[in-house]
Design a protein around this motif. Structure first.
Motif, mmCIF file in Angstrom:
data_model
loop_
_atom_site.group_PDB
_atom_site.id
_atom_site.type_symbol
_atom_site.label_atom_id
_atom_site.label_comp_id
_atom_site.label_asym_id
_atom_site.label_seq_id
_atom_site.Cartn_x
_atom_site.Cartn_y
_atom_site.Cartn_z
ATOM 1 N N THR A 243 -11.426 -13.774 -7.624
ATOM 2 C CA THR A 243 -11.913 -14.501 -6.458
ATOM 3 C C THR A 243 -11.105 -14.108 -5.281
ATOM 4 O OG1 THR A 243 -11.915 -16.129 -8.035
ATOM 5 C CG2 THR A 243 -12.484 -16.808 -5.731
ATOM 6 N N ASP A 244 -10.122 -13.612 -5.754
ATOM 7 C CA ASP A 244 -9.564 -12.950 -4.625
ATOM 8 C C ASP A 244 -9.898 -11.483 -4.693
ATOM 9 O OD1 ASP A 244 -7.854 -11.785 -6.445
ATOM 10 O OD2 ASP A 244 -6.128 -13.020 -5.912
ATOM 11 N N ALA A 245 -10.722 -11.079 -5.687
ATOM 12 C CA ALA A 245 -11.263 -9.724 -5.789
ATOM 13 C C ALA A 245 -10.196 -8.695 -6.114
ATOM 14 C CB ALA A 245 -11.992 -9.318 -4.500
ATOM 15 N N TRP A 246 -9.016 -9.171 -6.482
ATOM 16 C CA TRP A 246 -7.970 -8.232 -6.903
ATOM 17 C C TRP A 246 -7.867 -8.299 -8.415
ATOM 18 C CZ3 TRP A 246 -2.978 -7.276 -3.687
ATOM 19 C CH2 TRP A 246 -3.338 -6.975 -2.366
ATOM 20 N N GLY A 247 -8.360 -7.271 -9.069
ATOM 21 C CA GLY A 247 -8.287 -7.246 -10.526
ATOM 22 C C GLY A 247 -7.079 -6.513 -11.047
ATOM 23 N N GLY A 248 -6.190 -6.101 -10.165
ATOM 24 C CA GLY A 248 -5.016 -5.331 -10.577
ATOM 25 C C GLY A 248 -4.896 -4.082 -9.731
ATOM 26 N N PHE A 249 -4.003 -3.196 -10.139
ATOM 27 C CA PHE A 249 -3.746 -1.966 -9.407
ATOM 28 C C PHE A 249 -4.269 -0.771 -10.202
ATOM 29 C CE2 PHE A 249 -0.655 -4.993 -7.878
ATOM 30 C CZ PHE A 249 -0.733 -4.818 -6.508
ATOM 31 N N ILE A 250 -4.785 0.215 -9.461
ATOM 32 C CA ILE A 250 -5.316 1.410 -10.108
ATOM 33 C C ILE A 250 -4.156 2.206 -10.695
ATOM 34 C CG2 ILE A 250 -6.646 3.528 -9.771
ATOM 35 C CD1 ILE A 250 -7.901 2.210 -7.308
ATOM 36 N N PRO A 251 -4.181 2.532 -11.994
ATOM 37 C CA PRO A 251 -3.115 3.377 -12.556
ATOM 38 C C PRO A 251 -3.049 4.703 -11.801
ATOM 39 C CG PRO A 251 -4.479 2.441 -14.300
ATOM 40 C CD PRO A 251 -5.172 2.136 -13.009
ATOM 41 N N TRP A 252 -1.837 5.191 -11.602
ATOM 42 C CA TRP A 252 -1.705 6.389 -10.772
ATOM 43 C C TRP A 252 -2.447 7.569 -11.371
ATOM 44 C CZ3 TRP A 252 0.368 11.035 -12.269
ATOM 45 C CH2 TRP A 252 1.146 11.060 -13.420
ATOM 46 N N GLU A 253 -2.566 7.617 -12.694
ATOM 47 C CA GLU A 253 -3.276 8.732 -13.321
ATOM 48 C C GLU A 253 -4.760 8.744 -12.957
ATOM 49 O OE1 GLU A 253 -0.067 7.251 -16.229
ATOM 50 O OE2 GLU A 253 -1.616 6.393 -14.929
ATOM 51 N N GLN A 254 -5.289 7.583 -12.551
ATOM 52 C CA GLN A 254 -6.707 7.482 -12.219
ATOM 53 C C GLN A 254 -6.976 7.529 -10.717
ATOM 54 O OE1 GLN A 254 -8.404 4.026 -14.189
ATOM 55 N NE2 GLN A 254 -7.176 4.383 -16.023
ATOM 56 N N MET A 255 -5.937 7.712 -9.916
ATOM 57 C CA MET A 255 -6.137 7.808 -8.469
ATOM 58 C C MET A 255 -6.863 9.110 -8.134
ATOM 59 S SD MET A 255 -4.940 5.132 -6.864
ATOM 60 C CE MET A 255 -4.327 5.536 -5.228
ATOM 61 N N PRO A 256 -7.618 9.136 -7.033
ATOM 62 C CA PRO A 256 -8.332 10.365 -6.667
ATOM 63 C C PRO A 256 -7.358 11.531 -6.510
ATOM 64 C CG PRO A 256 -9.018 8.532 -5.283
ATOM 65 C CD PRO A 256 -7.842 8.049 -6.055
ATOM 66 N N GLY A 257 -7.739 12.682 -7.007
ATOM 67 C CA GLY A 257 -6.874 13.845 -6.884
ATOM 68 C C GLY A 257 -7.433 15.039 -7.628
ATOM 69 N N GLN A 258 -6.857 16.197 -7.362
ATOM 70 C CA GLN A 258 -7.253 17.437 -8.022
ATOM 71 C C GLN A 258 -6.011 18.200 -8.458
ATOM 72 O OE1 GLN A 258 -10.030 19.905 -5.796
ATOM 73 N NE2 GLN A 258 -10.800 18.142 -4.670
ATOM 74 N N VAL A 259 -6.113 18.876 -9.567
ATOM 75 C CA VAL A 259 -5.036 19.731 -10.062
ATOM 76 C C VAL A 259 -5.630 21.100 -10.369
ATOM 77 C CG1 VAL A 259 -3.268 20.072 -11.821
ATOM 78 C CG2 VAL A 259 -3.806 17.748 -11.045
ATOM 79 N N ASN A 260 -5.107 22.124 -9.709
ATOM 80 C CA ASN A 260 -5.532 23.510 -9.952
ATOM 81 C C ASN A 260 -7.048 23.693 -9.929
ATOM 82 O OD1 ASN A 260 -2.864 24.375 -10.257
ATOM 83 N ND2 ASN A 260 -2.863 23.884 -12.437
ATOM 84 N N PRO A 261 -7.725 23.333 -8.826
ATOM 85 C CA PRO A 261 -9.171 23.544 -8.764
ATOM 86 C C PRO A 261 -9.506 25.033 -8.776
ATOM 87 C CG PRO A 261 -8.316 22.932 -6.614
ATOM 88 C CD PRO A 261 -7.188 22.767 -7.570
ATOM 89 N N ALA A 262 -10.724 25.336 -9.209
ATOM 90 C CA ALA A 262 -11.133 26.728 -9.387
ATOM 91 C C ALA A 262 -11.168 27.500 -8.078
ATOM 92 C CB ALA A 262 -12.519 26.764 -10.054
ATOM 93 N N ARG A 263 -11.380 26.843 -6.974
ATOM 94 C CA ARG A 263 -11.485 27.559 -5.702
ATOM 95 C C ARG A 263 -10.145 28.092 -5.210
ATOM 96 N NH1 ARG A 263 -13.019 22.403 -1.827
ATOM 97 N NH2 ARG A 263 -10.985 21.413 -1.781
ATOM 98 N N GLY A 264 -9.047 27.687 -5.833
ATOM 99 C CA GLY A 264 -7.742 28.271 -5.527
ATOM 100 C C GLY A 264 -6.949 27.553 -4.461
ATOM 101 N N TRP A 265 -7.402 26.393 -3.996
ATOM 102 C CA TRP A 265 -6.623 25.613 -3.040
ATOM 103 C C TRP A 265 -7.049 24.156 -3.120
ATOM 104 C CZ3 TRP A 265 -8.636 22.853 1.172
ATOM 105 C CH2 TRP A 265 -9.979 23.095 1.471
ATOM 106 N N VAL A 266 -6.176 23.292 -2.685
ATOM 107 C CA VAL A 266 -6.477 21.865 -2.615
ATOM 108 C C VAL A 266 -5.831 21.335 -1.342
ATOM 109 C CG1 VAL A 266 -4.446 21.196 -3.974
ATOM 110 C CG2 VAL A 266 -6.402 19.653 -3.832
ATOM 111 N N GLY A 267 -6.525 20.413 -0.659
ATOM 112 C CA GLY A 267 -5.980 19.873 0.578
ATOM 113 C C GLY A 267 -6.706 18.622 0.988
ATOM 114 N N ASN A 268 -6.221 18.007 2.060
ATOM 115 C CA ASN A 268 -6.908 16.848 2.609
ATOM 116 C C ASN A 268 -6.508 16.654 4.057
ATOM 117 O OD1 ASN A 268 -4.756 14.550 2.799
ATOM 118 N ND2 ASN A 268 -4.440 15.465 0.776
ATOM 119 N N ALA A 269 -7.331 15.907 4.775
ATOM 120 C CA ALA A 269 -7.109 15.627 6.191
ATOM 121 C C ALA A 269 -7.438 14.167 6.468
ATOM 122 C CB ALA A 269 -7.959 16.555 7.050
ATOM 123 N N ASN A 270 -6.980 13.273 5.585
ATOM 124 C CA ASN A 270 -7.180 11.824 5.706
ATOM 125 C C ASN A 270 -8.643 11.422 5.552
ATOM 126 O OD1 ASN A 270 -5.274 12.566 8.468
ATOM 127 N ND2 ASN A 270 -4.298 11.639 6.698
#
Length: 715
Positions: A429-456
């Motif tokens: 009811t406060d809509a907080w069911g807990g915290f997202i485990p860090w392993e499940q946070m959005p992210g990429q590791v070694n994508p096939a295109r050869g680079w990974v980045g972000n701009a907010n």
């Protein structure tokens, strides 16, 4: 954390009210003092000094840019010396940040992190205690004496910086005001569009998170909530890392430029090298924080941006009408916890006298009642704020673990312990069911295109199962990354350096042709339309078209929203209260072909002692034309009520090519030193403006080749 008012804050507020003539008198007096004494604000950089906290001798060398490289027999001594050198270079900045963040904060730290901070503070306090003759000019000017740092001071600063990165409070308040004014359905029609270009999700036509019904509050916020909010509200950044398979030296390359308000010299970051027989690191640290925040170590390199996670929620609370001093959660009545504080504010600059300002805070189970301070709400209703960071805080913060990580996996695990809403890229009811485990946070590791980045931008994929955020940067900068980096070409460090300064505006690519057609349809705006039609969409400071595009965009936005929202709410919705009429009229009085983006779009670097443009040429770094805009990789955003004074800029440009054993590329808005009359206060500013590559040294041979001073610290 309960902020405590301080003398420096009081001094800063009063100084802003001094007449311009007094500013110039003060500025001229400072320069006269400097010329007369020659050695003002200096420190010992050669020879030997005793530093009893050390276990073995430490050698501090400095290069042509005044950057300190600390050579120690152990990492413990290196961190102690880092604290000492930070106080030597940035003592006044340290004290300034402590004043801004000061409060009460228990230091809940695991043994490893506690020792990391304690070693650093040993060095800071040793400098404060033993080098009183070298304390910086600003202390004397404002009548201040630095005091020893405690572990609580350092942790309060860390949490304050975390708070500055938690930027969705303004969006939450605006969302409620828009819903009150328009109703939930119509408010949803102008909700933010967030797009993930990597998977095409988030067109803005479907909800990113399930809609939550909200109660009408008739919320009215004091404009001060928006005008005084932390500068870091506009923080952003670009970062990417490219695989060695696409790099000329065959090793990964990282690029990072944190976007912050870094106009106050010497800038936000302190460059430093830490070298021991087993470990080395070169990069930048935030003064008051040990280790490095962006940089390269013996094992990995890492950069950081803001992930714009939704870490702040506002809750509508109800006062208990039958029990004063209580609030309701369902049918249960609870007493408010009350915190009484007294803020001490310096009466005038340089004065040792203070005035006391009372502060009363009501706390609910979710957090403090913020509607008691500069807000109006419906009778019987309150707004409480819940911030995730304190609840997610762990004794093991991951700070030391990230600094000393020997692999990407170790770095990722350490990053998972952070409670700040950051994106990292690393290599090796406060809509907080807990915290997202860090392993499940959005992210990429070694994508096939050869680079990974972000701009907010939105990095959350369309099928992401957990509500994450509805507030991200627009996708224009990341789309430009895709154009530059997705070609499969092999790149060197210099290519990445150039890309950080790219000024192609992809928002203009999409919008300017429509704008041009509309302008060319009327005789009185025909010339404007033709200039836009011939534009290459590069935000060149010498070009007229960027000025036309930005001016017309602001005018158009004002017209679109003001009829429904009214002037006041429109101003907050678009950034601040509006002052565009006079600026637009001034521009239209001139020949549009003679406009130049760099004449109106500028950046000013100023001294914290006499802030603002008036004294910037004499005491700061001056005012300069600024290329780019808020939509380009070379970012330069401005506030709605101050067009077009760039505020959010690259506080650092950093490129680490792991195939280069000798150096990294780096440049700051100011320099290594925070001393007002030191040549290294702003000796990197020209390079930052021009894009000239600067180098910070990594190998022993390169450091030795560029050493211009050497100081031995003896235990």
């Amino acid at each position: 954390m309960i902020p405590a008012g301080t003398g420096l804050v009081g001094a800063k507020i009063r100084m802003r009210k001094i007449l311009p003539g007094v500013f110039w008198l003060l500025a001229l007096s400072m320069v006269a003092i400097a010329v007369a004494t020659r050695f003002i604000d200096r420190y010992q950089g050669d020879g030997a000094l005793q530093l009893s906290i050390l276990k073995a001798p430490v050698r501090v060398t400095r290069d042509e840019q005044g950057i300190a490289y600390i050579h120690a027999e152990s990492l413990d001594d290196a961190i102690r010396a880092q604290g000492w050198v930070t106080a030597q270079d940035r003592g006044f900045q340290l004290e300034f940040e402590r004043y801004l963040s000061s409060g009460r904060q228990a230091a809940m730290l695991a043994p490893t992190d506690r020792r990391f901070y304690e070693l650093y503070l040993e060095g800071v306090n040793a400098y404060i205690a033993n080098q009183a003759g070298e304390h910086q000019f600003g202390f004397g000017l404002l009548g201040m004496t630095p005091s020893p740092w405690t572990l609580e001071d350092a942790m309060t600063l860390q949490i304050f910086l975390n708070w500055q990165s938690s930027v969705n409070l303004k969006a939450e308040l605006l969302a409620q005001e828009l819903s009150d004014r328009l109703g939930p359905a119509r408010a949803a029609e102008i909700r933010q569009i967030t797009i993930n270009p990597d998977d095409g999700s988030g067109t803005g036509l479907e909800p990113l998170n399930p809609a939550v019904a909200t109660t009408a509050l008739d919320l009215r916020t004091d404009p001060a909530w928006f005008s005084t909010e932390p500068k870091a509200f506009e923080i952003g950044s670009n970062q990417w890392v490219m695989s060695g398979n696409r790099s000329t030296r065959g090793a990964p390359v990282l690029a990072n430029d944190p976007h912050l308000d870094a106009r106050t010299l010497p800038g936000i970051w302190h460059p430093v090298g830490l070298i021991t027989p087993e470990f080395r690191a070169v990069g930048v640290a935030g003064p008051g924080i040990p280790g490095i925040a962006v940089g390269r170590t013996s094992h990995v390199t890492f950069g950081v941006t803001n992930a714009y996670a939704d870490v702040i929620d506002l809750f509508i609370e109800s006062e208990d009408p039958d029990r004063p001093g209580h609030y309701l959660e369902g049918d249960q009545s609870y007493p408010f916890e009350i915190i009484e504080e007294t803020l001490r504010v310096r009466k005038r600059p340089g004065s040792s006298e203070f005035r006391e300002v009372p502060l009363r805070i009501r706390l609910t189970h979710r957090g403090p009642v913020i509607s008691d301070h500069g807000m109006g709400v419906a009778d019987g209703k309150l707004i409480a704020m819940r911030w995730s960071a304190p609840e997610a805080m762990q004794a093991d913060t991951g700070a030391f673990a990230l600094f000393t990580a020997k692999s990407v996996d170790e770095a990722r695990t350490a990053i998972g312990r952070s409670t700040a809403p950051y994106n990292y890229v690393t290599d090796g009811t406060d809509a907080w069911g807990g915290f997202i485990p860090w392993e499940q946070m959005p992210g990429q590791v070694n994508p096939a295109r050869g680079w990974v980045g972000n701009a907010n931008h939105r990095t959350v994929p369309g099928d992401y199962a957990t509500p994450y955020s509805t507030y991200f940067a627009a996708s224009w900068r990341y789309r430009r990354m895709l154009e530059l980096l997705d070609g499969g070409q092999t790149l060197d460090a210099e290519d990445h350096w150039a890309y950080m300064r790219d000024t192609k505006n992809l928002m203009a690519v999409r919008v300017a042709p429509l704008m041009s057609a509309a302008l060319k349809a009327r005789p009185d705006t025909l010339e404007l339309g033709e200039l836009l039609a011939g534009w290459d969409y590069v935000d060149d400071p010498a070009a007229a078209a960027p000025a036309i595009f930005q001016s017309v965009s602001r005018h158009f936005a004002q017209r679109v929203f003001e009829d429904d929202l009214g002037p006041e709410l429109t101003a907050r919705y678009l950034g601040m209260y509006y002052a565009w009429h006079e600026r637009l009229a001034l521009l239209l009085d001139e020949d549009p072909a003679r406009w130049e983006w760099g004449k109106v779009h500028t950046v000013t670097f100023f001294s914290p002692l006499v802030p603002g443009k008036s004294a910037a040429d004499m005491l700061g770094g001056g005012t300069h034309p600024k290329e780019g805009s808020g939509e380009t990789l070379n970012r330069a955003t401005y506030k709605w009520n101050k067009p077009y004074e760039a505020t959010t800029i690259a506080s650092l440009r950093f490129v680490a090519d792991l195939g280069d054993p000798d150096k990294v590329m780096g440049v700051l808005t100011g320099g290594a030193s925070g001393r007002q009359f030191d040549p290294h206060l702003k000796d990197q500013t020209d390079a930052w403006l021009s894009g000239e590559p600067r180098y910070w040294w990594f190998s022993d041979a390169a450091i030795a080749e560029h050493t211009v001073s050497e100081l031995m610290l003896q235990p």
